[in-house]
Design an enzyme around this catalytic site. Structure first.
Site, PDB file in Angstrom:
ATOM      1  CE  LYS A 144      14.809   4.770   2.320  1.00  0.00           C
ATOM      2  NZ  LYS A 144      13.357   4.837   2.528  1.00  0.00           N
ATOM      3  CG  PHE A 154       8.280   5.940   2.951  1.00  0.00           C
ATOM      4  CD1 PHE A 154       8.026   4.936   3.876  1.00  0.00           C
ATOM      5  CD2 PHE A 154       9.116   5.664   1.872  1.00  0.00           C
ATOM      6  CE1 PHE A 154       8.599   3.681   3.720  1.00  0.00           C
ATOM      7  CE2 PHE A 154       9.689   4.404   1.716  1.00  0.00           C
ATOM      8  CZ  PHE A 154       9.426   3.409   2.646  1.00  0.00           C
ATOM      9  CG  ASP A 160      13.038   7.448   4.704  1.00  0.00           C
ATOM     10  OD1 ASP A 160      13.605   6.457   5.221  1.00  0.00           O
ATOM     11  OD2 ASP A 160      12.513   7.415   3.578  1.00  0.00           O
ATOM     12  CD  GLU A 198       1.828  -5.539   7.105  1.00  0.00           C
ATOM     13  OE1 GLU A 198       2.682  -5.300   7.984  1.00  0.00           O
ATOM     14  OE2 GLU A 198       1.683  -4.853   6.092  1.00  0.00           O
ATOM     15  CB  SER A 251      -0.859   0.003   1.270  1.00  0.00           C
ATOM     16  OG  SER A 251      -0.006  -0.007   2.399  1.00  0.00           O
ATOM     17  CE  LYS A 255       7.280  -1.331   2.848  1.00  0.00           C
ATOM     18  NZ  LYS A 255       6.656  -2.619   3.238  1.00  0.00           N
ATOM     19  CG  HIS A 257      15.915  -1.072   5.020  1.00  0.00           C
ATOM     20  ND1 HIS A 257      16.227   0.256   4.870  1.00  0.00           N
ATOM     21  CD2 HIS A 257      14.567  -1.130   5.126  1.00  0.00           C
ATOM     22  CE1 HIS A 257      15.113   0.967   4.899  1.00  0.00           C
ATOM     23  NE2 HIS A 257      14.080   0.158   5.047  1.00  0.00           N
ATOM     24  NE  ARG A 258      11.416  -0.923   0.838  1.00  0.00           N
ATOM     25  CZ  ARG A 258      11.423  -0.071   1.876  1.00  0.00           C
ATOM     26  NH1 ARG A 258      11.965   1.124   1.776  1.00  0.00           N
ATOM     27  NH2 ARG A 258      10.864  -0.410   3.013  1.00  0.00           N
ATOM     28  CG  ASP A 304       6.663  -6.683   7.590  1.00  0.00           C
ATOM     29  OD1 ASP A 304       6.015  -5.626   7.411  1.00  0.00           O
ATOM     30  OD2 ASP A 304       6.736  -7.227   8.705  1.00  0.00           O
TER      31      ASP A 304
HETATM   32  P1  ITT Z   1       2.973  -2.351   3.238  1.00  0.00           P
HETATM   33  O1  ITT Z   1       1.633  -2.128   2.611  1.00  0.00           O
HETATM   34  O2  ITT Z   1       4.007  -2.781   2.230  1.00  0.00           O
HETATM   35  O3  ITT Z   1       2.946  -3.252   4.454  1.00  0.00           O
HETATM   36  P2  ITT Z   1       3.806  -0.320   5.176  1.00  0.00           P
HETATM   37  O4  ITT Z   1       4.097   1.136   5.031  1.00  0.00           O
HETATM   38  O5  ITT Z   1       2.784  -0.750   6.182  1.00  0.00           O
HETATM   39  O6  ITT Z   1       3.463  -0.882   3.713  1.00  0.00           O
HETATM   40  P3  ITT Z   1       5.831  -1.929   6.590  1.00  0.00           P
HETATM   41  O7  ITT Z   1       4.809  -2.592   7.437  1.00  0.00           O
HETATM   42  O8  ITT Z   1       6.856  -2.781   5.927  1.00  0.00           O
HETATM   43  O9  ITT Z   1       5.169  -1.041   5.434  1.00  0.00           O
HETATM   44  O10 ITT Z   1       6.634  -0.820   7.373  1.00  0.00           O
HETATM   45  C1  ITT Z   1       6.587  -0.659   8.771  1.00  0.00           C
HETATM   46  C2  ITT Z   1       6.785   0.795   9.120  1.00  0.00           C
HETATM   47  O11 ITT Z   1       8.146   1.144   8.907  1.00  0.00           O
HETATM   48  C3  ITT Z   1       5.927   1.775   8.312  1.00  0.00           C
HETATM   49  O12 ITT Z   1       5.437   2.771   9.184  1.00  0.00           O
HETATM   50  C4  ITT Z   1       6.899   2.354   7.310  1.00  0.00           C
HETATM   51  O13 ITT Z   1       6.571   3.705   7.027  1.00  0.00           O
HETATM   52  C5  ITT Z   1       8.239   2.256   8.046  1.00  0.00           C
HETATM   53  N1  ITT Z   1       9.298   2.024   7.079  1.00  0.00           N
HETATM   54  C6  ITT Z   1       9.486   0.912   6.314  1.00  0.00           C
HETATM   55  N2  ITT Z   1      10.516   1.082   5.478  1.00  0.00           N
HETATM   56  C7  ITT Z   1      10.987   2.331   5.707  1.00  0.00           C
HETATM   57  C8  ITT Z   1      12.007   3.103   5.128  1.00  0.00           C
HETATM   58  O14 ITT Z   1      12.739   2.658   4.118  1.00  0.00           O
HETATM   59  N3  ITT Z   1      12.203   4.346   5.590  1.00  0.00           N
HETATM   60  C9  ITT Z   1      11.449   4.832   6.591  1.00  0.00           C
HETATM   61  N4  ITT Z   1      10.447   4.177   7.183  1.00  0.00           N
HETATM   62  C10 ITT Z   1      10.216   2.934   6.736  1.00  0.00           C
END
Ligand code: ITT
Length: 194
Positions: A167, A144, A147, A38, A9, A13, A172-173, A67
């Site tokens: 970035k 986002f 960050d 989740e 969503s 990402k 990690h990504r 995730d």
């Molecule tokens: P999905 O639909 O893919 O699950 P999500 O935003 O809920 O999208 P996650 O559960 O993987 O994604 O992420 C957990 C939290 O960590 C979420 O609040 C993200 O904004 C944050 N997050 C994940 N990757 C990040 C990144 O690269 N930089 C900053 N925050 C990140």
């Protein structure tokens, strides 16, 4: 051109993933917004495994899901698997308050990608970690989530102060998608049936 669904969503990402997979000419990444449970689990890997099992009954084309979480050493790994909930509730400001003026600010981001191909039943997991520290204040408007408060090792800027490509070099990504890209490069594209 083969379609690979990225079930997420989170547009941010998708943008980062697309930048990493762009060089794989035969694959087109497509964002797919489908809700999947989740689950509350102790690890990102368990969340991803459960997501694959749920989505493989719904999708007929190869897909990935991811995730991610932020793990702060001083807080014993919190917010970790609860990162999304914590972001929605207390956000970056809340994390800064929890750390107060603490000098010990080591943290890491982790990304776990799950890939599944319904035609071959092939399932793969790819992981990436980015070590760094939590800043003392929010900086930057790019990216986002967390960050604006994460400074990767070897940098003085936060992810919020970096362009996507930059970035991705540290993140990690960026690392987990690099592994996914290598997997696709090795896989003979003719075998990637869609
Ligand atoms: P999905 O639909 O893919 O699950 P999500 O935003 O809920 O999208 P996650 O559960 O993987 O994604 O992420 C957990 C939290 O960590 C979420 O609040 C993200 O904004 C944050 N997050 C994940 N990757 C990040 C990144 O690269 N930089 C900053 N925050 C990140």
């Amino acid at each position: 051109m083969k379609i690979l669904y990225f079930v997420t969503s989170n547009k941010g990402k998708y943008i980062e993933a697309e930048e990493k997979l762009r060089e794989i000419k035969n694959i087109k990444l497509e964002q797919k917004r489908i809700d999947y449970p989740e689950i509350q689990a102790d690890t990102l890997e368990e969340v991803v495994e459960y997501g694959i099992e749920y989505l493989k009954k719904k999708l007929k084309k190869p897909f990935i899901l991811e995730d991610a979480g932020l793990f702060i050493e001083h807080l014993n790994g919190f917010p970790g698997v609860y990162s999304a909930y914590v972001f929605k509730t207390i956000g970056c400001k809340g994390i800064l308050s929890l750390l107060d003026d603490m000098e010990e600010r080591n943290a890491y981001f982790k990304s776990v990608i799950g890939f599944y191909d319904p035609r071959t039943n092939e399932k793969k997991i790819f992981k990436g970690i980015s070590k760094g520290e939590i800043s003392f204040e929010m900086r930057g408007t790019q990216g986002f989530g967390y960050d604006p408060i994460f400074i990767p090792e070897g940098e003085s800027r936060t992810f919020g102060e970096m362009e996507t490509k930059e970035k991705n070099r540290y993140s990690h990504r960026g690392k987990s998608f690099e592994k996914l890209a290598s997997f696709f490069k090795k896989l003979k594209i003719e075998n990637f049936k869609v």
